[in-house]
Design a protein around this motif. Structure first.
Motif, PDB file in Angstrom:
ATOM      1  N   ILE A   1       1.124  -1.416  -0.436  1.00  7.20           N
ATOM      2  CA  ILE A   1       0.004  -0.153  -0.264  1.00  7.20           C
ATOM      3  C   ILE A   1       1.079   1.437   0.049  1.00  7.20           C
ATOM      4  CG2 ILE A   1      -1.912  -0.919   1.362  1.00  7.20           C
ATOM      5  CD1 ILE A   1      -0.644   0.946   3.484  1.00  7.20           C
ATOM      6  N   THR A   2       0.168   1.961  -0.346  1.00  2.18           N
ATOM      7  CA  THR A   2       1.176   3.500  -0.534  1.00  2.18           C
ATOM      8  C   THR A   2       0.174   4.184   0.665  1.00  2.18           C
ATOM      9  OG1 THR A   2      -0.331   4.550  -2.309  1.00  2.18           O
ATOM     10  CG2 THR A   2       1.493   3.464  -2.735  1.00  2.18           C
ATOM     11  N   GLY A   3       0.578   5.731   0.830  1.00  5.55           N
ATOM     12  CA  GLY A   3      -0.019   6.629   1.045  1.00  5.55           C
ATOM     13  C   GLY A   3       0.848   8.225   1.030  1.00  5.55           C
ATOM     14  N   ARG A   4       0.304   8.476   1.655  1.00 10.95           N
ATOM     15  CA  ARG A   4       1.429  10.210   1.754  1.00 10.95           C
ATOM     16  C   ARG A   4       2.174  10.587   3.055  1.00 10.95           C
ATOM     17  NH1 ARG A   4      -3.353  14.920   0.596  1.00 10.95           N
ATOM     18  NH2 ARG A   4      -4.971  13.615   1.144  1.00 10.95           N
ATOM     19  N   LYS A   5       1.260   9.930   3.932  1.00 16.78           N
ATOM     20  CA  LYS A   5       1.913  10.042   5.802  1.00 16.78           C
ATOM     21  C   LYS A   5       1.660   8.423   6.195  1.00 16.78           C
ATOM     22  CE  LYS A   5      -2.149  13.141   6.017  1.00 16.78           C
ATOM     23  NZ  LYS A   5      -3.581  12.562   6.676  1.00 16.78           N
ATOM     24  N   GLU A   6       3.829   9.188   6.618  1.00 13.84           N
ATOM     25  CA  GLU A   6       4.545   7.791   7.560  1.00 13.84           C
ATOM     26  C   GLU A   6       3.459   7.033   8.061  1.00 13.84           C
ATOM     27  OE1 GLU A   6       8.805   9.011   7.964  1.00 13.84           O
ATOM     28  OE2 GLU A   6       8.460   6.540   7.611  1.00 13.84           O
ATOM     29  N   ALA A   7       2.989   7.609   9.195  1.00 13.92           N
ATOM     30  CA  ALA A   7       2.776   7.437  10.119  1.00 13.92           C
ATOM     31  C   ALA A   7       1.084   6.505   9.990  1.00 13.92           C
ATOM     32  CB  ALA A   7       2.065   8.477  11.371  1.00 13.92           C
ATOM     33  N   ALA A   8       0.774   7.717   9.467  1.00 14.69           N
ATOM     34  CA  ALA A   8      -0.333   6.865   8.565  1.00 14.69           C
ATOM     35  C   ALA A   8      -0.665   5.192   7.545  1.00 14.69           C
ATOM     36  CB  ALA A   8      -1.477   7.434   7.894  1.00 14.69           C
ATOM     37  N   VAL A   9       0.741   5.072   7.206  1.00 12.19           N
ATOM     38  CA  VAL A   9       0.979   4.126   6.363  1.00 12.19           C
ATOM     39  C   VAL A   9       1.950   2.714   7.149  1.00 12.19           C
ATOM     40  CG1 VAL A   9       2.429   2.830   4.463  1.00 12.19           C
ATOM     41  CG2 VAL A   9       0.850   5.175   4.547  1.00 12.19           C
ATOM     42  N   ASN A  10       2.151   3.720   8.345  1.00 12.32           N
ATOM     43  CA  ASN A  10       2.372   2.541   8.697  1.00 12.32           C
ATOM     44  C   ASN A  10       1.351   1.285   9.953  1.00 12.32           C
ATOM     45  OD1 ASN A  10       5.669   2.786   8.464  1.00 12.32           O
ATOM     46  ND2 ASN A  10       5.439   4.303   9.700  1.00 12.32           N
ATOM     47  N   GLN A  11       0.696   2.518  10.781  1.00 12.16           N
ATOM     48  CA  GLN A  11      -0.586   2.080  11.738  1.00 12.16           C
ATOM     49  C   GLN A  11      -1.220   1.284  10.619  1.00 12.16           C
ATOM     50  OE1 GLN A  11      -2.325   5.706  12.571  1.00 12.16           O
ATOM     51  NE2 GLN A  11      -3.462   4.190  14.273  1.00 12.16           N
ATOM     52  N   ALA A  12      -1.120   1.592   9.281  1.00 16.32           N
ATOM     53  CA  ALA A  12      -2.692   0.163   8.399  1.00 16.32           C
ATOM     54  C   ALA A  12      -1.393  -0.442   8.032  1.00 16.32           C
ATOM     55  CB  ALA A  12      -2.639   1.649   7.073  1.00 16.32           C
ATOM     56  N   VAL A  13       0.039  -0.672   8.095  1.00 18.41           N
ATOM     57  CA  VAL A  13       0.238  -1.928   7.504  1.00 18.41           C
ATOM     58  C   VAL A  13       0.138  -2.787   8.635  1.00 18.41           C
ATOM     59  CG1 VAL A  13       2.818  -3.122   6.778  1.00 18.41           C
ATOM     60  CG2 VAL A  13       1.956  -1.090   5.608  1.00 18.41           C
ATOM     61  N   ALA A  14       0.362  -2.102   9.732  1.00 26.08           N
ATOM     62  CA  ALA A  14       0.431  -3.355  11.568  1.00 26.08           C
ATOM     63  C   ALA A  14      -0.579  -3.936  11.164  1.00 26.08           C
ATOM     64  CB  ALA A  14       0.613  -1.901  12.451  1.00 26.08           C
ATOM     65  N   ALA A  15      -2.003  -2.777  10.977  1.00 21.97           N
ATOM     66  CA  ALA A  15      -3.004  -3.527  11.400  1.00 21.97           C
ATOM     67  C   ALA A  15      -3.239  -4.408   9.661  1.00 21.97           C
ATOM     68  CB  ALA A  15      -4.135  -2.242  11.033  1.00 21.97           C
ATOM     69  N   LEU A  16      -2.488  -4.564   9.002  1.00 16.44           N
ATOM     70  CA  LEU A  16      -3.192  -5.864   7.455  1.00 16.44           C
ATOM     71  C   LEU A  16      -2.433  -6.659   8.217  1.00 16.44           C
ATOM     72  CD1 LEU A  16      -2.399  -2.909   4.545  1.00 16.44           C
ATOM     73  CD2 LEU A  16      -5.043  -4.380   5.351  1.00 16.44           C
ATOM     74  N   GLY A  17      -1.358  -7.298   9.162  1.00 14.02           N
ATOM     75  CA  GLY A  17      -0.654  -8.125   9.527  1.00 14.02           C
ATOM     76  C   GLY A  17       0.058  -8.561   8.196  1.00 14.02           C
ATOM     77  N   SER A  18       0.579  -9.789   8.308  1.00 14.39           N
ATOM     78  CA  SER A  18       1.319 -10.825   7.432  1.00 14.39           C
ATOM     79  C   SER A  18       0.680 -10.715   5.488  1.00 14.39           C
ATOM     80  CB  SER A  18       1.081 -12.332   7.684  1.00 14.39           C
ATOM     81  OG  SER A  18       1.698 -12.861   6.595  1.00 14.39           O
ATOM     82  N   GLY A  19       2.252 -10.419   5.030  1.00 15.49           N
ATOM     83  CA  GLY A  19       1.092 -10.246   3.543  1.00 15.49           C
ATOM     84  C   GLY A  19       1.604  -8.520   2.929  1.00 15.49           C
ATOM     85  N   ALA A  20       1.293  -7.731   4.190  1.00 16.20           N
ATOM     86  CA  ALA A  20       0.715  -5.862   3.682  1.00 16.20           C
ATOM     87  C   ALA A  20       2.776  -5.460   3.788  1.00 16.20           C
ATOM     88  CB  ALA A  20       0.382  -6.048   4.880  1.00 16.20           C
ATOM     89  N   ALA A  21       2.665  -4.751   3.103  1.00 22.24           N
ATOM     90  CA  ALA A  21       3.827  -4.087   3.404  1.00 22.24           C
ATOM     91  C   ALA A  21       4.018  -2.257   3.042  1.00 22.24           C
ATOM     92  CB  ALA A  21       4.837  -4.365   2.675  1.00 22.24           C
TER      93      ALA A  21
END
Ligand SMILES: NC(=O)c1ccc[n+]([C@@H]2O[C@H](COP(=O)([O-])OP(=O)(O)OC[C@H]3O[C@@H](n4cnc5c(N)ncnc54)[C@H](OP(=O)(O)O)[C@@H]3O)[C@@H](O)[C@H]2O)c1
Length: 254
Positions: free
Chosen positions: A35-55
């Motif tokens: 996934i991409t996004g323009r805000k680092e914190a929001a991207v990191n939070q989303a990746v953590a919530a998505l879990g395995s297989g997500a970056a």
């Protein structure tokens, strides 16, 4: 299930709303998702919530240099891509007489110019037989008051998709467009309407929809997953409304 097993998908604007829900559905179906996004914190939070297989990768769809950086990252990390979901977009309600050059550029740069060049720069990494889905809007084909630039930016996307449907067909790359009606996502809080007016507008919109409700992000996500999958391998050049029936003209009812 497993409609997208072992496929690599890039989703722009994946930290929120429809992009995030689509990342969830893609992962459930066996894909690896960036996934991409323009805000680092929001991207990191989303990746953590998505879990395995997500970056995640921080890239502003309004900046061409970020699209270059995204393409370099994707090449280094994944090599090739099966699914490109160009989803990132912004909406701002501005009546036509008040629309400034800044407003025009802000919306066009992200929704159309950025989408155009993200697709162009990732195209060399898209596998033959891969697929592109553009997230547009029913605004592309309807007249939405106070929404001139947004609507035009989405109409331009639909036009681009028609051209790419033919240009990329020799590589067996399918190109489709999803036109959602009103969908409950954080975009509503970002359009610049006061809270009270927003609630009133949401209620009015829900009642105007034949199915009598606003849609859910996961409902759009499931459609995108279908279009991205081999189940849709003869579908290209489609523009699919997902809107609870709102695009059927009410005057047709006696
Ligand atoms: N919800 C609806 O009713 C509706 C209807 C028709 C079409 N759409 C379209 O659906 C798409 C997704 O919207 P949504 O409803 O899911 O809203 P959303 O929750 O606001 O999601 C939009 C996503 O795009 C990201 N984004 C915005 N500008 C970006 C940029 N310059 N670079 C990278 N990422 C950017 C947002 O990041 P931030 O968190 O940083 O804002 C967010 O992750 C948009 O293209 C929108 O126009 C939505």
């Amino acid at each position: 299930m497993n409609q997208l097993l072992n496929k690599v998908a890039v989703i722009t604007g994946g930290n929120s709303g429809i992009g995030f829900a689509t990342a969830q559905v893609f992962l459930t179906n066996g894909a690896r998702v960036l996934i991409t996004g323009r805000k680092e914190a929001a991207v990191n939070q989303a990746v953590a919530a998505l879990g395995s297989g997500a970056a995640g990768f921080v890239a502003d769809q309004g900046k061409l240099s970020d699209a270059d950086a995204l393409a370099a990252h994707v090449k280094a990390e994944y090599g090739q891509v099966d699914v490109l979901f160009i989803n990132a977009g912004i909406a701002q309600m501005v009546p036509f007489p008040d629309a400034s050059e800044q407003h025009f550029d802000d919306v066009m740069n992200i929704n159309f110019k950025g989408a155009f060049f993200t697709a162009q720069k990732l195209l060399p990494l898209l596998k033959d037989g891969g697929t592109i889905v553009f997230l547009s809007s029913i605004s592309a084909i309807s007249g939405m008051v106070g929404n001139a630039v947004y609507s035009a930016s989405k109409a331009a996307l639909n036009s681009l998709a028609r051209t790419l449907t033919r240009e990329l067909a020799p590589r067996n790359i399918r190109v489709n467009v999803v036109n959602p009606g009103p969908i409950a996502t954080p975009i509503f809080e970002k359009i610049g309407l006061p809270a009270e007016q927003l609630e009133e507008a949401k209620g009015r919109l829900g009642q105007a929809i034949p199915l009598q409700r606003i849609g859910e992000a996961v409902e759009v996500a499931r459609l995108v997953a279908f279009l991205a999958s081999d189940d849709a391998k003869f579908i290209s050049g489609a523009e699919v409304n997902i809107d609870g029936g709102i695009m059927v003209h009410p005057v047709a009812t006696l």
